[in-house]
Design an enzyme around this catalytic site. Structure first.
Site, mmCIF file in Angstrom:
data_model
loop_
_atom_site.group_PDB
_atom_site.id
_atom_site.type_symbol
_atom_site.label_atom_id
_atom_site.label_comp_id
_atom_site.label_asym_id
_atom_site.label_seq_id
_atom_site.Cartn_x
_atom_site.Cartn_y
_atom_site.Cartn_z
ATOM 1 N N ARG A 62 44.440 87.446 43.809
ATOM 2 C CA ARG A 62 44.175 86.648 45.018
ATOM 3 C C ARG A 62 43.786 85.215 44.647
ATOM 4 O O ARG A 62 44.028 84.281 45.403
ATOM 5 C CB ARG A 62 43.059 87.302 45.865
ATOM 6 C CG ARG A 62 42.587 86.424 47.016
ATOM 7 C CD ARG A 62 42.005 87.174 48.203
ATOM 8 N NE ARG A 62 41.112 88.250 47.811
ATOM 9 C CZ ARG A 62 39.845 88.097 47.400
ATOM 10 N NH1 ARG A 62 39.311 86.888 47.313
ATOM 11 N NH2 ARG A 62 39.109 89.131 47.058
ATOM 12 N N ASP A 187 51.799 65.495 56.020
ATOM 13 C CA ASP A 187 52.773 66.570 55.896
ATOM 14 C C ASP A 187 54.101 65.932 55.473
ATOM 15 O O ASP A 187 54.719 65.194 56.237
ATOM 16 C CB ASP A 187 52.902 67.298 57.241
ATOM 17 C CG ASP A 187 53.883 68.469 57.204
ATOM 18 O OD1 ASP A 187 54.803 68.465 56.358
ATOM 19 O OD2 ASP A 187 53.736 69.387 58.040
ATOM 20 N N LYS A 212 60.889 75.231 53.415
ATOM 21 C CA LYS A 212 62.004 74.395 53.858
ATOM 22 C C LYS A 212 62.747 73.819 52.656
ATOM 23 O O LYS A 212 63.330 74.559 51.896
ATOM 24 C CB LYS A 212 61.488 73.301 54.798
ATOM 25 C CG LYS A 212 60.542 73.814 55.892
ATOM 26 C CD LYS A 212 61.235 74.667 56.948
ATOM 27 C CE LYS A 212 60.261 75.321 57.915
ATOM 28 N NZ LYS A 212 59.336 74.412 58.582
HETATM 29 C C1 LIG Z 1 58.051 74.631 58.957
HETATM 30 C C2 LIG Z 1 57.055 73.537 58.945
HETATM 31 C C3 LIG Z 1 55.688 73.822 58.794
HETATM 32 C C4 LIG Z 1 55.158 75.250 58.705
HETATM 33 O O1 LIG Z 1 55.608 75.894 57.571
HETATM 34 P P1 LIG Z 1 55.722 77.508 57.446
HETATM 35 O O2 LIG Z 1 56.107 77.698 56.021
HETATM 36 O O3 LIG Z 1 56.780 77.936 58.419
HETATM 37 O O4 LIG Z 1 54.395 78.082 57.793
HETATM 38 C C5 LIG Z 1 54.811 72.755 58.758
HETATM 39 N N1 LIG Z 1 55.230 71.478 58.868
HETATM 40 C C6 LIG Z 1 56.533 71.167 59.029
HETATM 41 C C7 LIG Z 1 56.932 69.742 59.151
HETATM 42 C C8 LIG Z 1 57.494 72.181 59.072
HETATM 43 O O5 LIG Z 1 58.775 71.862 59.236
#
Ligand SMILES: *Cc1c(COP(=O)(O)O)cnc(C)c1O
Length: 403
Positions: A62, A187, A212
């Site tokens: 963990r 982000d 992504k």
């Molecule tokens: C998909 C996404 C997230 C969340 O990610 P997950 O892996 O689906 O939890 C956060 N920020 C952006 C810009 C995204 O495209």
């Protein structure tokens, strides 16, 4: 390749070699998937030293794991960060970051166009803990600066945004937040470290949904945060406790996907720009949203702060949602799915993906037309993608004319 001093600096090479420099069992050249939950010791003193962090090593899955650590190292090197820690998903990275850094009475400034899950944290969950969130019109830099000046502990940004690819001047907003003593989190999922380096622009933390573009193959969920060692230590400490740990199998898939990150992103940058230019002159298309187009309101900022404009193009078509319903199933080379950043092209309307929980009026208020399509360009031959789009748009046009 097992000497850190030989680590090359350019992203395309770091994507291949970064984090792989460990001494793996049997002289394996590839990072092994270590499934073991615990790590054993021959004596209690060494075990204790590892537990106290005096000697490197692993204790319990963990907390840390060798495969997961290799993934963190590759992203750390790509983002040019001092430290990195990983999470089970992108949303785990975001929620852990917010809940680690914020306290009751704190104030967060962010934008209306944050990722859907992030917006829910801002609107539904943080207020429960008496944390105030001010969400500004996304490209209104004066409004964001005014909210920062009213006092805040954290500025949370995303650029380009989902799904209309709005662009924020990161350097300007980061400097403004720092003048008022706030931390800045960015982000960087849409841009990737190949196209944009928020830490170099002054951000304190950069976050990714590794699900992504980083992984790139739509077969593993993951998240990661990069920044200074003191901040990453805080995030790691909270994640150890709440247990949103990245699985070693997912870490391996993400590591493997990232070997081709630079290759994929260069291709997706070039294809997305060509597709945006094609769509912009197409009679069936009402509007194209892509920061690489001179017509995009954030183009000048994007030219300054990005090295490429990314693999997502959004466009609105004539004929309303009826036309979208006709057009999308006619695409041969696109999954109609709620994902992006994969080697295959993925297309979908925000109405069924990122903004499904909103009413059409709320979407219009966010500048998201009903006939908008988010098109995440894969690594297919761009000529096939353009022909595919042309065919599907033509079919939608004919169906509209017949109605
Ligand atoms: C998909 C996404 C997230 C969340 O990610 P997950 O892996 O689906 O939890 C956060 N920020 C952006 C810009 C995204 O495209």
């Amino acid at each position: 390749m097992n000497s850190a001093s030989r680590m090359p600096a350019r992203p395309g090479t770091v994507a291949v070699w970064g984090g792989d420099a460990g001494q793996w069992p049997g002289r394996a050249t590839q990072v092994p998937v270590v499934h073991s939950v615990s790590f054993g010791y021959e004596d209690v003193d060494t075990w204790f030293d590892v537990a106290m962090g005096r000697v490197p090593g692993h204790i319990y899955g963990r907390n840390t794991n060798p495969t997961v650590e290799a993934f963190e190292e590759k992203v750390r090197l790509l983002e040019g960060a001092e430290a990195a820690t990983s999470f089970s998903t992108g949303m785990a990275a975001i929620s852990n970051t917010l809940f680690t850094l914020l306290h009751p009475g704190d104030r967060v400034v962010s934008i209306k166009d944050s990722y859907g899950g992030t917006s829910l944290l801002f609107l539904e969950f943080l207020p429960r803990f008496n944390i105030e969130v001010a969400l500004c019109e996304t490209t209104d830099h004066e409004a964001i600066e005014a909210e920062i000046a009213r006092g805040c502990q954290l500025l949370y940004l995303e650029s380009p945004t989902n799904p209309t690819l709005k662009v924020l001047d990161l350097e300007r907003l980061i400097a403004s937040a720092h003048r008022h003593g706030a931390l800045v989190v960015v982000d960087n999922t849409f841009a990737t470290p190949i196209n944009q380096s928020p830490l170099a622009l002054g951000a304190d933390l950069v976050i990714h949904s590794a699900t992504k573009f980083l992984g790139g193959h739509a077969d593993a969920l993951g998240g990661v945060a990069c920044g200074s060692k003191p901040l990453i230590d805080q995030l790691f400490h909270f994640r150890e406790v709440n247990g949103a740990t990245l699985h070693p199998e997912a870490a391996y898939l993400l590591l493997r996907g990232m070997k081709t990150l630079d290759l994929r992103i260069q291709r997706q940058n070039a294809s997305a720009l060509a597709i945006a230019q094609f769509l912009e002159q197409h009679a069936a298309v009402a509007h194209v949203y892509y920061p690489g187009l001179a017509s995009h309101p954030g183009h000048a900022i994007a030219m300054r702060q990005m090295r490429g404009f990314g693999g997502v193009v959004s466009f609105a078509i004539h004929g309303g949602f009826e036309a979208v319903r006709t057009m999308l199933p006619r695409l041969r080379y696109a999954h109609l799915a709620a994902n992006l950043g994969a080697v295959e092209t993925v297309a979908g309307p925000p109405r069924t993906t990122s903004h499904v929980e909103l009413s059409s009026d709320e979407r219009e208020a966010l500048g998201i037309p009903e006939a908008l399509i988010r098109y995440s360009v894969g690594i297919e031959d761009v000529n096939d993608l353009v022909a595919d789009l042309d065919g599907a748009l033509g079919a939608a046009g004919q169906a509209a004319a017949a109605r």
